[in-house]
Design a protein around this motif. Structure first.
Motif, mmCIF file in Angstrom:
data_model
loop_
_atom_site.group_PDB
_atom_site.id
_atom_site.type_symbol
_atom_site.label_atom_id
_atom_site.label_comp_id
_atom_site.label_asym_id
_atom_site.label_seq_id
_atom_site.Cartn_x
_atom_site.Cartn_y
_atom_site.Cartn_z
ATOM 1 N N UNK A 44 14.366 3.820 15.321
ATOM 2 C CA UNK A 44 13.804 2.670 16.039
ATOM 3 C C UNK A 44 14.181 2.700 17.519
ATOM 4 N N UNK A 93 12.495 1.281 3.605
ATOM 5 C CA UNK A 93 11.211 0.943 4.249
ATOM 6 C C UNK A 93 11.173 1.398 5.705
ATOM 7 N N UNK A 108 6.807 -4.336 2.197
ATOM 8 C CA UNK A 108 6.834 -2.883 2.353
ATOM 9 C C UNK A 108 6.692 -2.116 1.054
ATOM 10 N N UNK A 109 6.136 -2.769 0.029
ATOM 11 C CA UNK A 109 6.034 -2.083 -1.264
ATOM 12 C C UNK A 109 4.694 -1.373 -1.391
ATOM 13 N N UNK A 110 4.739 -0.086 -1.141
ATOM 14 C CA UNK A 110 3.504 0.698 -1.087
ATOM 15 C C UNK A 110 3.714 1.989 -1.868
ATOM 16 N N UNK A 111 2.656 2.449 -2.504
ATOM 17 C CA UNK A 111 2.721 3.731 -3.203
ATOM 18 C C UNK A 111 2.566 4.851 -2.170
ATOM 19 N N UNK A 112 3.685 5.542 -1.896
ATOM 20 C CA UNK A 112 3.684 6.538 -0.810
ATOM 21 C C UNK A 112 2.696 7.672 -1.062
ATOM 22 N N UNK A 113 2.386 7.920 -2.326
ATOM 23 C CA UNK A 113 1.457 9.011 -2.610
ATOM 24 C C UNK A 113 0.012 8.579 -2.351
ATOM 25 N N UNK A 144 11.757 -6.199 -0.924
ATOM 26 C CA UNK A 144 10.740 -5.601 -0.054
ATOM 27 C C UNK A 144 9.611 -6.532 0.334
ATOM 28 N N UNK A 164 4.419 3.861 15.504
ATOM 29 C CA UNK A 164 5.088 3.315 16.668
ATOM 30 C C UNK A 164 6.294 2.457 16.317
ATOM 31 N N UNK A 165 6.157 1.594 15.322
ATOM 32 C CA UNK A 165 7.300 0.754 14.926
ATOM 33 C C UNK A 165 8.229 1.493 13.975
ATOM 34 N N UNK A 166 7.752 2.598 13.388
ATOM 35 C CA UNK A 166 8.555 3.404 12.446
ATOM 36 C C UNK A 166 8.954 2.592 11.215
ATOM 37 N N UNK A 167 8.050 1.712 10.792
ATOM 38 C CA UNK A 167 8.329 0.895 9.622
ATOM 39 C C UNK A 167 7.341 1.202 8.504
ATOM 40 N N UNK A 168 7.863 1.266 7.278
ATOM 41 C CA UNK A 168 7.032 1.407 6.091
ATOM 42 C C UNK A 168 6.568 0.004 5.682
ATOM 43 N N UNK A 192 10.321 4.580 8.446
ATOM 44 C CA UNK A 192 9.686 5.866 8.724
ATOM 45 C C UNK A 192 10.692 6.733 9.467
ATOM 46 N N UNK A 243 -3.449 7.850 5.114
ATOM 47 C CA UNK A 243 -3.442 8.826 6.200
ATOM 48 C C UNK A 243 -2.462 9.942 5.856
ATOM 49 N N UNK A 279 3.282 2.388 11.419
ATOM 50 C CA UNK A 279 4.075 3.537 10.951
ATOM 51 C C UNK A 279 4.472 4.421 12.127
ATOM 52 N N UNK A 325 5.168 13.834 0.441
ATOM 53 C CA UNK A 325 4.938 13.062 -0.778
ATOM 54 C C UNK A 325 3.708 12.203 -0.591
ATOM 55 N N UNK A 374 2.386 11.944 10.149
ATOM 56 C CA UNK A 374 2.135 11.186 8.913
ATOM 57 C C UNK A 374 1.187 11.917 7.970
#
Lengths: 317, 317
Positions: free
Chosen positions: B49, B275, A308-313, A53, A273-277, B277, A317, A271, B317, B312
């Motif tokens: 995407x 990773x 892309x290593x993020x704590x989703x909780x 990631x 527009x690019x739909x990426x985490x 969305x 936003x 998030x 979660x 979002x």
């Protein structure tokens, strides 16, 4: 720093050959909606989709593969609670090398679990930099393991440079490439390979205001570490090293700082527009671009989404 | 349904040629961690995407481009508050055609804004299906616009089939492909093109338990719409149409239902590991696979991530 130690283009190309079976060639994504907002054409290099990631898989894999058989037998070691820890553990395990990862006892369980999953042995220590360094020296002395630092090392910089190498191989006429800057390994590698491949293209860094050591050092012309950095971009808390700083001073055009609000706003845009985490650090270059649109107007821009290593909780936003 | 109306392989290939300048060829992503959990090799087709953030861009663009010049002059119309609305507005605007989108007055402002951004004209109505259909008839009568339905239409199905066509063009020996099922356009198109290209490969659908009309209809052999569907997968609330159902009955191997907990858990896995969305609907096929691992053990599986348009601030979660 001896000049002859600096990775040359051929070294970076060989590093890419060396690691390519162990990493993803990550895609470049574009987004018409973000281009319209930014006023330029942006190509996002998706290192959030990289193994472990994050781009850190490149440097760690390169450093491990360059170790001689002798040294491999004793293993590798580092102190880190972030992406470098996971990247080193994975790279070592892939080639049958033992890895010792010194982590503060306070590190989140999810980060410890990641290192364990990749086959790393965790050695816990008190959560201070002094305790981490002390424990690392102890581990290295006892095991004979080779210390693989997270950024201030030529093999790491050479490995991180393969990311921009892949971007240039796409035959896009980038006017500029932007990366985030923490310890400076990715930025130095990107600047180096860009210097070799296109003398006209410029490399810029984005940095959080709350951890602005690169911005300060760049302006002062000497290393100024930041104590007690504070930013949502947790991957960018570290300060430059002497090796990364020398390369950055020579080959980077400028460092832009951005506020926490600008980071969160750019992160949301990626998030939505690019739909990426992505992790917050990855949003910093886009935030820097959007705060300095006039510099990039109408140009072809590369942005490295570093991880892309993020704590989703805990998304903001 | 006349059999000669069913899109043939050449029709789908021509649709792909027709729309390719207007859409993204979306990447296939893999993830070793998810494969280890699932016990098979999964290739995720990333329609999140895609343009407008969903596969719906394919069918809507195909339908608009197939309209004769005469009909184009009067515009196109639909009733939808979801991805089809945005997709149709965008497709129409791209070729200079006017679009009328009937939306319930209660639709979220963000969805209305998306349609407006793509150049669609919104006509508001009461938030009931009866009111929507009545208003649509009124608009069509007054303007002469052509109604482009969201799924129960051969040109739409033909367009959605181009997604799996791209997957098969990658020369991967898929044993099975899984898609979500709402109205059935994506599922029918996927099943059709797979039937043409690989007689041994199977197509399965994942469906929320709270909107299980496809599961019921598939078992009964006749259309059984669901009233008052309830699921987090807001894109899958609609029931099959007669055209999509006929194709699904003939060419789909089975429909699996999944619980809300299974959807959220698969969604989280995709955010954390891939990773990406995605909207909740996109997680339904992976949830179905994970709940039926024995069916897919050791196989090559394609999963279509249908879209990425999610609020979002309401992530589960």
């Amino acid at each position: 720093m001896e000049k002859h130690n600096i990775p040359q283009l051929l070294d970076i190309q060989q590093a890419h050959q060396r690691i390519r079976a162990y990493i993803h060639r990550t895609p470049l994504q574009t987004c018409a909606a973000i281009d319209a907002i930014a006023g330029c054409q942006i190509y996002f290099k998706c290192e959030n989709l990289q193994k472990v990631g994050a781009f850190k898989a490149r440097g760690a894999t390169n450093a491990v593969l360059k170790l001689s058989g002798n040294l491999r037998a004793n293993g590798v070691a580092t102190h880190s609670s972030g992406n470098h820890a996971a990247a080193l553990a994975r790279a070592a395990t892939k080639v049958g090398v033992k890895s010792y990862i010194v982590m503060p006892s306070s590190a989140p369980e999810i980060k410890k679990a990641a290192v364990r999953t990749y086959g790393g042995e965790i050695i816990e220590c008190e959560p201070t930099l002094a305790a981490r360094e002390e424990m690392l020296i102890k581990v290295v002395n006892e095991t004979g393991a080779t210390f693989i630092p997270p950024y201030n090392h030529m093999d790491i910089i050479e490995g991180q440079a393969t990311c921009a190498l892949e971007m240039w191989e796409e035959n896009i006429a980038f006017d500029s490439i932007l990366t985030p800057v923490g310890g400076g390994g990715l930025l130095a590698g990107t600047a180096l390979v860009t210097h070799y491949l296109n003398k006209k293209a410029k490399v810029y860094a984005g940095e959080p205001e709350g951890a602005n050591d690169a911005w300060q050092s760049f302006r002062a012309g000497s290393l100024i570490p930041v104590y007690q950095p504070k930013t949502i971009a947790d991957g960018l808390m570290t300060s430059l090293g002497d090796i990364t700083f020398q390369l950055i001073k020579t080959h980077v055009k400028d460092v832009f700082t951005v506020s926490e609000e600008e980071i969160v706003s750019a992160m949301r845009l990626i998030y939505e527009r690019l739909k990426l985490v992505i992790e917050p650090s990855s949003a910093v270059p886009l935030a820097a671009l959007l705060a300095n649109k006039e510099v990039f107007a109408g140009k072809n821009i590369g942005i490295i989404l570093s991880g892309g290593n993020v704590d989703l909780s805990k998304l903001p936003f």
